[in-house]
Design a protein around this motif. Structure first.
Motif, PDB file in Angstrom:
ATOM      1  N   VAL A 104       0.863  -1.187   0.000  1.00 56.84           N
ATOM      2  CA  VAL A 104       0.000   0.000   0.000  1.00 56.84           C
ATOM      3  C   VAL A 104       0.899   1.237   0.000  1.00 56.84           C
ATOM      4  N   GLU A 105       0.677   2.108  -0.989  1.00 60.26           N
ATOM      5  CA  GLU A 105       1.526   3.297  -1.085  1.00 60.26           C
ATOM      6  C   GLU A 105       0.922   4.461  -0.320  1.00 60.26           C
ATOM      7  N   TRP A 106       1.688   4.953   0.638  1.00 59.62           N
ATOM      8  CA  TRP A 106       1.293   6.159   1.378  1.00 59.62           C
ATOM      9  C   TRP A 106       2.048   7.337   0.768  1.00 59.62           C
ATOM     10  N   LYS A 107       1.429   8.524   0.810  1.00 60.60           N
ATOM     11  CA  LYS A 107       2.106   9.700   0.227  1.00 60.60           C
ATOM     12  C   LYS A 107       3.271  10.198   1.083  1.00 60.60           C
ATOM     13  N   ASN A 108       3.245   9.839   2.349  1.00 63.43           N
ATOM     14  CA  ASN A 108       4.376  10.131   3.237  1.00 63.43           C
ATOM     15  C   ASN A 108       4.326   9.131   4.385  1.00 63.43           C
ATOM     16  N   PRO A 109       5.382   9.063   5.204  1.00 56.36           N
ATOM     17  CA  PRO A 109       5.450   7.977   6.193  1.00 56.36           C
ATOM     18  C   PRO A 109       4.730   8.253   7.514  1.00 56.36           C
ATOM     19  N   VAL A 110       3.826   9.243   7.551  1.00 59.33           N
ATOM     20  CA  VAL A 110       3.246   9.627   8.839  1.00 59.33           C
ATOM     21  C   VAL A 110       1.760   9.294   8.927  1.00 59.33           C
ATOM     22  N   ALA A 137       9.642  16.004  14.485  1.00 62.25           N
ATOM     23  CA  ALA A 137      10.217  15.348  13.310  1.00 62.25           C
ATOM     24  C   ALA A 137      11.476  14.574  13.697  1.00 62.25           C
ATOM     25  N   GLU A 138      12.249  15.129  14.622  1.00 63.04           N
ATOM     26  CA  GLU A 138      13.485  14.457  15.056  1.00 63.04           C
ATOM     27  C   GLU A 138      13.175  13.099  15.686  1.00 63.04           C
ATOM     28  N   ASP A 139      12.125  13.063  16.497  1.00 63.44           N
ATOM     29  CA  ASP A 139      11.722  11.779  17.100  1.00 63.44           C
ATOM     30  C   ASP A 139      11.340  10.779  16.015  1.00 63.44           C
ATOM     31  N   ILE A 163       5.659  15.964   9.345  1.00 61.09           N
ATOM     32  CA  ILE A 163       5.841  15.650   7.917  1.00 61.09           C
ATOM     33  C   ILE A 163       6.813  16.654   7.284  1.00 61.09           C
ATOM     34  N   ASP A 164       6.580  17.938   7.545  1.00 63.42           N
ATOM     35  CA  ASP A 164       7.458  18.976   6.972  1.00 63.42           C
ATOM     36  C   ASP A 164       8.891  18.824   7.472  1.00 63.42           C
ATOM     37  N   GLY A 165       9.029  18.486   8.737  1.00 65.67           N
ATOM     38  CA  GLY A 165      10.354  18.345   9.340  1.00 65.67           C
ATOM     39  C   GLY A 165      11.126  17.163   8.766  1.00 65.67           C
ATOM     40  N   ILE A 166      10.436  16.077   8.504  1.00 65.33           N
ATOM     41  CA  ILE A 166      11.099  14.904   7.896  1.00 65.33           C
ATOM     42  C   ILE A 166      11.581  15.280   6.492  1.00 65.33           C
TER      43      ILE A 166
END
Lengths: 300, 260
Positions: A10-16, A246-248, A277-280
């Motif tokens: 399953v493709e997610w648009k981002n990992p969050v 994002a660091e976590d 999401i932005d931080g990653i």
């Protein structure tokens, strides 16, 4: 640069995504968060029939975190399918339905029902510390965890994520057990069983006496367990436990997670997922990673 | 997506009684806030991550400001941190949240506006907005520190009870009603659960329409986490069980809707 991740096909648009139970079915948070921006929404656990949950108080704050013993209150699968799935389908995000039960049959009934529904993945909660039957009973014994995974897989049309408990001696052994049972992915960690006592009233703070500890305080434990699980199994791992920044999240990915869930931090700032999401993305740019996969598990 | 957590500017901070503080903040919430609604206030200290739900005491829509009166609940608490903040500091808030008191139902009626302890502050904005035949403000305190009393006296007939008997009726707000032989056609109340339980019983025995504002430990404050539920008389449409969410479906309920 590519934020997309592929979790068990399953493709997610981002990992969050969000951790089950902290986000309802998204409706309340949709006032604060554009759900279209999330990789996936993971819904609060749903059972075959409505559950009333535990008595109150159900939550308490602890240093750097919180405890909860909500007890999987949910409206039952019928209302969920009628109301919550159509709501989430309006958004361009993946839907992960968290499933809870008291017996193998309960879980299978929900999973079979969801086979006909337009949802993307199932997350099987075998790790809730706050209900007496079911939940944790399956999550602390490798053989029981493998068996329920097998049973659920017989009925599942969607990829199955098994959600693991940290309240075990060896998380690697549990991850291997559900992988052997046919799990398509694993998610960890659920909350860590804790207790808080009111020294003035000289009694337990939570009506349930014990509750699951979550929040920043548990993050290092979660990172360690994700690392151990990642080194034990080949299936993708969705890492969670105290992610607030994002660091976590990046730590968790470097430890071996293919995607992450944000839970308790949603209570501190309902739009925190967007910042993460932005931080990653910024980190990937700065560090020259062209995909999330390229970061996953590189700390050996 | 229409709402956000905002950094509200603190306009003033004042201690008005032992452990009781009054804070005015400039916030977008002031525009639509209704009496009985609350705001979630957050500390900037990451070790205390849950919002504190604080009821709205007063609003000044033109100035875009809102007043909260809150109790410091102990050492090293979030409310203690709030109390140490100064004018010019910013505090993260979300609001207004929940449903307020339906005060328009009081028109032409004899009313009890009842508050006890830290349930007293929301009664002020309610009293200011309400148009009714007879506005009887019945407020209960521990002792002679009867905070907000002057403001109440500008907005209605005030009856006070104190636990130690130092001011008004000795006892609770129900004792004050009996001692003064007061009567009402509609009741609005906010305070500790035992007080609300007594008011609910009184209202139902006398067939009086009654709205009570409930309190419970919250996590999200917006209706998602299901931490702050109360028992509902009928099966609730959202939960599909006999539970209502205090933060989202309340905190104000018609007394006959809930079991407390």
């Amino acid at each position: 640069m590519n934020m997309k991740v592929n979790i068990a096909g399953v493709e997610w648009k981002n990992p969050v995504t969000v951790a089950s139970g902290t986000f309802g079915s998204g409706e309340e948070f949709s006032e604060f968060v554009d759900l279209n921006r999330l990789g996936a929404v993971t819904t609060k656990g749903v059972a075959n029939v409505p559950w009333s949950g535990n008595p109150t108080p159900r939550v308490a704050e602890v240093y750097g975190g919180m405890m909860n013993a909500v007890g999987l209150q949910n409206p039952g699968i019928d209302v969920f399918c009628r109301r919550d799935i159509p709501f989430l389908r309006k958004y361009d995000t993946k839907i992960i339905v968290n499933v809870c039960g008291r017996s193998t049959e309960d879980y299978c009934e929900v999973v079979e029902r969801l086979a006909e529904e337009d949802v993307d993945m199932l997350e099987i909660n075998i790790s809730c510390p706050n209900v007496k039957e079911g939940g944790i009973a399956f999550g602390q014994n490798p053989k029981a965890a493998e068996d329920i995974t097998k049973a659920v897989k017989k009925y599942a049309r969607q990829p199955v994520i098994m959600k693991l408990s940290p309240n075990v001696t060896s998380i690697a052994e549990m991850a291997k057990a559900v992988e052997a049972g046919g799990a398509d992915a694993v998610s960890l960690i659920n909350t860590i069983t804790g207790m808080k006592i009111d020294i003035n009233r000289k009694t337990f703070v939570l009506a349930n006496r014990t509750g699951g500890v979550s929040g920043p305080a548990v993050h290092p434990i979660a990172v360690r367990m994700v690392y151990e699980a990642a080194n034990a199994v080949r299936v993708p791992i969705i890492g969670m436990g105290g992610i607030s920044t994002a660091e976590d999240a990046i730590e968790m990915i470097l430890a071996g997670a293919s995607a992450v869930s944000v839970g308790t931090a949603n209570f501190h700032n309902p739009a925190v997922t967007l910042e993460i999401i932005d931080g990653i993305e910024r980190y990937m740019e700065q560090q020259g990673f062209d995909s999330v996969e390229a970061m996953t598990g590189i700390v050996k | 997506m229409t709402r956000k957590r905002e950094d509200a500017e603190i306009l003033s901070q004042e201690r008005i009684a032992k452990d009781i503080y009054s804070m005015w903040i400039r916030t977008e919430a002031a525009e639509t806030a209704q009496p009985g609604q609350f705001i979630s206030m957050y500390t900037n200290d990451g070790s205390k991550l849950l919002p504190r739900p604080i009821s709205i005491c007063e609003t000044d829509r033109e100035a875009g400001s809102l007043r909260v009166v809150y109790r410091v609940t102990g050492k090293n608490t979030g409310t203690e941190i709030f109390s140490q903040m100064k004018a010019g500091d910013t505090i993260p808030v979300i609001g207004p949240l929940g449903n307020g008191f339906p005060y328009e139902r009081a028109e032409g009626k004899r009313v009890f506006l009842m508050g006890g302890g830290i349930g007293v502050p929301p009664v002020l904005e309610l009293a200011k907005r309400m148009k009714c035949d007879r506005k009887q403000i019945v407020v209960g305190y521990r002792d002679e520190e009867t905070f907000l009393r002057d403001e109440f006296e500008q907005n209605g007939e005030v009856y006070i009870s104190t636990e130690d008997g130092s001011v008004g009726t000795k006892g609770n707000v129900m004792d004050a009603i009996r001692e003064n032989a007061l009567e009402a056609d509609i009741i609005y109340a906010c305070g500790p659960t035992p007080m609300l339980r007594a008011i609910k019983k009184y209202a139902e025995e006398n067939g009086i329409e009654c709205y009570i504002s409930l309190e419970e430990r919250m996590a999200c404050g917006i209706g998602a986490c299901l931490a702050c539920v109360c028992q509902s008389k009928e099966k609730d449409e959202h939960s599909n069980v006999h539970n209502k969410r205090i933060c989202k479906d309340g905190p104000v309920f018609l007394s006959t809707e809930v079991e407390i």
